[in-house]
Design an enzyme around this catalytic site. Structure first.
Site, PDB file in Angstrom:
ATOM      1  N   SER A 238      34.987  60.146  61.184  1.00 46.09           N
ATOM      2  CA  SER A 238      35.172  59.254  62.167  1.00 46.09           C
ATOM      3  C   SER A 238      34.111  59.005  63.222  1.00 46.09           C
ATOM      4  CB  SER A 238      36.290  59.836  63.052  1.00 46.09           C
ATOM      5  OG  SER A 238      36.442  59.118  64.168  1.00 46.09           O
TER       6      SER A 238
ATOM      7  N   TYR B 228      40.609  66.544  67.939  1.00 47.46           N
ATOM      8  CA  TYR B 228      40.165  65.410  66.810  1.00 47.46           C
ATOM      9  C   TYR B 228      38.755  65.576  66.672  1.00 47.46           C
ATOM     10  CZ  TYR B 228      40.583  60.966  64.388  1.00 47.46           C
ATOM     11  OH  TYR B 228      40.336  60.108  63.393  1.00 47.46           O
TER      12      TYR B 228
HETATM   13  N1  LIG Z   1      42.461  54.576  62.158  1.00 47.99           N
HETATM   14  C1  LIG Z   1      41.233  54.741  62.844  1.00 47.99           C
HETATM   15  O1  LIG Z   1      40.918  54.122  63.758  1.00 47.99           O
HETATM   16  C2  LIG Z   1      40.435  55.712  62.335  1.00 47.99           C
HETATM   17  C3  LIG Z   1      39.155  55.818  62.600  1.00 47.99           C
HETATM   18  C4  LIG Z   1      38.428  56.947  62.237  1.00 47.99           C
HETATM   19  C5  LIG Z   1      38.611  57.731  61.202  1.00 47.99           C
HETATM   20  N2  LIG Z   1      40.083  57.737  60.783  1.00 47.99           N
HETATM   21  C6  LIG Z   1      40.410  58.581  59.913  1.00 47.99           C
HETATM   22  O2  LIG Z   1      40.996  57.953  58.663  1.00 47.99           O
HETATM   23  C7  LIG Z   1      42.095  58.897  57.993  1.00 47.99           C
HETATM   24  C8  LIG Z   1      43.188  58.130  57.688  1.00 47.99           C
HETATM   25  O3  LIG Z   1      44.009  57.886  59.077  1.00 47.99           O
HETATM   26  P1  LIG Z   1      44.684  56.418  59.276  1.00 47.99           P
HETATM   27  O4  LIG Z   1      44.388  55.806  60.465  1.00 47.99           O
HETATM   28  O5  LIG Z   1      44.997  55.776  58.065  1.00 47.99           O
HETATM   29  O6  LIG Z   1      46.141  57.175  59.579  1.00 47.99           O
HETATM   30  P2  LIG Z   1      47.448  57.073  59.129  1.00 47.99           P
HETATM   31  O7  LIG Z   1      47.963  55.826  59.177  1.00 47.99           O
HETATM   32  O8  LIG Z   1      48.145  57.894  60.179  1.00 47.99           O
HETATM   33  O9  LIG Z   1      47.456  57.837  57.789  1.00 47.99           O
HETATM   34  C9  LIG Z   1      47.300  59.371  57.885  1.00 47.99           C
HETATM   35  C10 LIG Z   1      47.689  59.816  56.200  1.00 47.99           C
HETATM   36  O10 LIG Z   1      47.208  61.365  56.348  1.00 47.99           O
HETATM   37  C11 LIG Z   1      48.470  61.726  55.830  1.00 47.99           C
HETATM   38  N3  LIG Z   1      48.457  63.557  56.442  1.00 47.99           N
HETATM   39  C12 LIG Z   1      48.758  63.557  57.616  1.00 47.99           C
HETATM   40  N4  LIG Z   1      48.754  64.947  57.721  1.00 47.99           N
HETATM   41  C13 LIG Z   1      48.743  65.399  56.467  1.00 47.99           C
HETATM   42  C14 LIG Z   1      48.865  66.743  55.900  1.00 47.99           C
HETATM   43  N5  LIG Z   1      49.252  67.795  56.731  1.00 47.99           N
HETATM   44  N6  LIG Z   1      48.758  66.805  54.599  1.00 47.99           N
HETATM   45  C15 LIG Z   1      48.804  65.687  53.888  1.00 47.99           C
HETATM   46  N7  LIG Z   1      48.336  64.575  54.149  1.00 47.99           N
HETATM   47  C16 LIG Z   1      48.870  64.425  55.589  1.00 47.99           C
HETATM   48  C17 LIG Z   1      49.631  61.041  56.193  1.00 47.99           C
HETATM   49  O11 LIG Z   1      50.748  61.093  55.682  1.00 47.99           O
HETATM   50  P3  LIG Z   1      51.884  62.256  56.202  1.00 47.99           P
HETATM   51  O12 LIG Z   1      52.142  62.101  57.470  1.00 47.99           O
HETATM   52  O13 LIG Z   1      53.079  61.740  55.213  1.00 47.99           O
HETATM   53  O14 LIG Z   1      51.471  63.461  55.559  1.00 47.99           O
HETATM   54  C18 LIG Z   1      48.860  59.647  56.124  1.00 47.99           C
HETATM   55  O15 LIG Z   1      49.384  59.265  54.637  1.00 47.99           O
HETATM   56  C19 LIG Z   1      42.081  60.035  59.191  1.00 47.99           C
HETATM   57  O16 LIG Z   1      41.373  61.197  58.724  1.00 47.99           O
HETATM   58  C20 LIG Z   1      41.519  59.566  60.303  1.00 47.99           C
HETATM   59  O17 LIG Z   1      41.163  60.629  61.096  1.00 47.99           O
HETATM   60  C21 LIG Z   1      41.060  56.802  61.170  1.00 47.99           C
END
Ligand SMILES: NC(=O)c1ccc[n+]([C@@H]2O[C@H](COP(=O)([O-])OP(=O)(O)OC[C@H]3O[C@@H](n4cnc5c(N)ncnc54)[C@H](OP(=O)(O)O)[C@@H]3O)[C@@H](O)[C@H]2O)c1
Length: 224
Positions: free
Chosen positions: A135, A148
């Site tokens: 991130s 985070y």
């Molecule tokens: N959105 C942003 O602005 C942003 C920016 C920078 C980085 N990121 C990173 O991108 C990645 C994806 O995030 P997103 O924004 O797509 O969030 P999201 O829509 O909340 O998706 C997160 C995914 O991770 C899974 N997950 C969470 N805890 C888990 C666990 N203990 N074991 C297995 N799976 C798990 C969730 O499914 P379940 O809850 O069903 O387990 C879901 O499929 C993350 O690492 C996040 O930190 C996001």
């Protein structure tokens, strides 16, 4: 990298589901892994992945079951995308130690456990790539996001260590660091989206399939 199969953690929604769909479109057989089976099944039913395995990245037994199921159904994992992530917001003195640990367990230890499970096979085959979704929070400080941000700084550090360990074995490890992306996770923050999950997925596909081996240890910043 001509990957035949991939594991995408957190592949049930958001960025992970977009990565699974993009890799599938490139002919890669993808297993999606997350805790919510119904979301994973929707990705598979929509043609975005070949296999769904439900479990928690922070549980070693679940990760072992994931790799076993993937190999049995699709063959050895050429690619691991450590994308699963959670967010806990709050000033340091307000965040419970349990909440702090939980974020580290998923975002950092989870990536370590998944990498640890696929590395022996990748080394033996001298073939493989690990992409860690870190991130913008992995290189800066943000108010009310100590757990985070610490997890993402750690994930970039893990990426660089794995890259050094794996370099002699022709296996690469790369971080992709998105900025604000339109997903459920972002909606729990005060930040406005600057890009779509598909934008991030394109960069992950570049890192995973198209970039030369010399990309290893890089942190690709995609800040929008
Ligand atoms: N959105 C942003 O602005 C942003 C920016 C920078 C980085 N990121 C990173 O991108 C990645 C994806 O995030 P997103 O924004 O797509 O969030 P999201 O829509 O909340 O998706 C997160 C995914 O991770 C899974 N997950 C969470 N805890 C888990 C666990 N203990 N074991 C297995 N799976 C798990 C969730 O499914 P379940 O809850 O069903 O387990 C879901 O499929 C993350 O690492 C996040 O930190 C996001």
């Amino acid at each position: 990298m001509s990957a035949r199969t991939a594991i995408v953690t957190g592949g049930g929604r958001g960025i992970g589901a977009a990565i699974a769909r993009a890799l599938t479109a490139r002919g890669v057989a993808v297993t999606v892994f997350a805790r919510t089976a119904a979301e994973l099944e929707r990705v598979v039913a929509g043609g975005g992945a070949a296999l769904a395995v439900a479990g928690d990245v922070s549980r070693e037994a679940d990760v072992g079951r994931l790799v076993e199921a993937h190999e049995r159904a699709l063959g050895p994992a050429d690619l691991l995308v450590n994308n699963a992530g959670v967010l806990a917001r709050g000033l340091a003195e307000e965040l419970s130690p349990a909440a702090f640990r939980a974020v580290l367990e998923v975002n950092l230890t989870g990536a370590f456990l998944c990498a640890r499970a696929v590395i022996p096979g990748m080394k033996a085959r001298r073939r493989g790539r690990i992409v860690n979704v870190a991130s913008i929070s992995g290189t800066i400080g943000t108010e009310a996001a100590s757990a985070y941000n610490a997890s993402k700084w750690g994930l970039i550090g893990l990426t660089k260590c794995l890259a050094e360990e794996l370099r002699p074995h022709a296996v690469q490890c790369v971080a992709v660091s998105p900025g604000s992306t339109d997903t459920d996770l972002l909606r729990a923050t005060p930040f406005a989206p600057a890009m779509t999950p598909e934008d991030v997925a394109r960069v992950v596909v570049f890192a995973a399939l198209d970039a030369p081996a010399a990309i290893t240890a890089a942190n690709l910043e995609v800040y929008g």
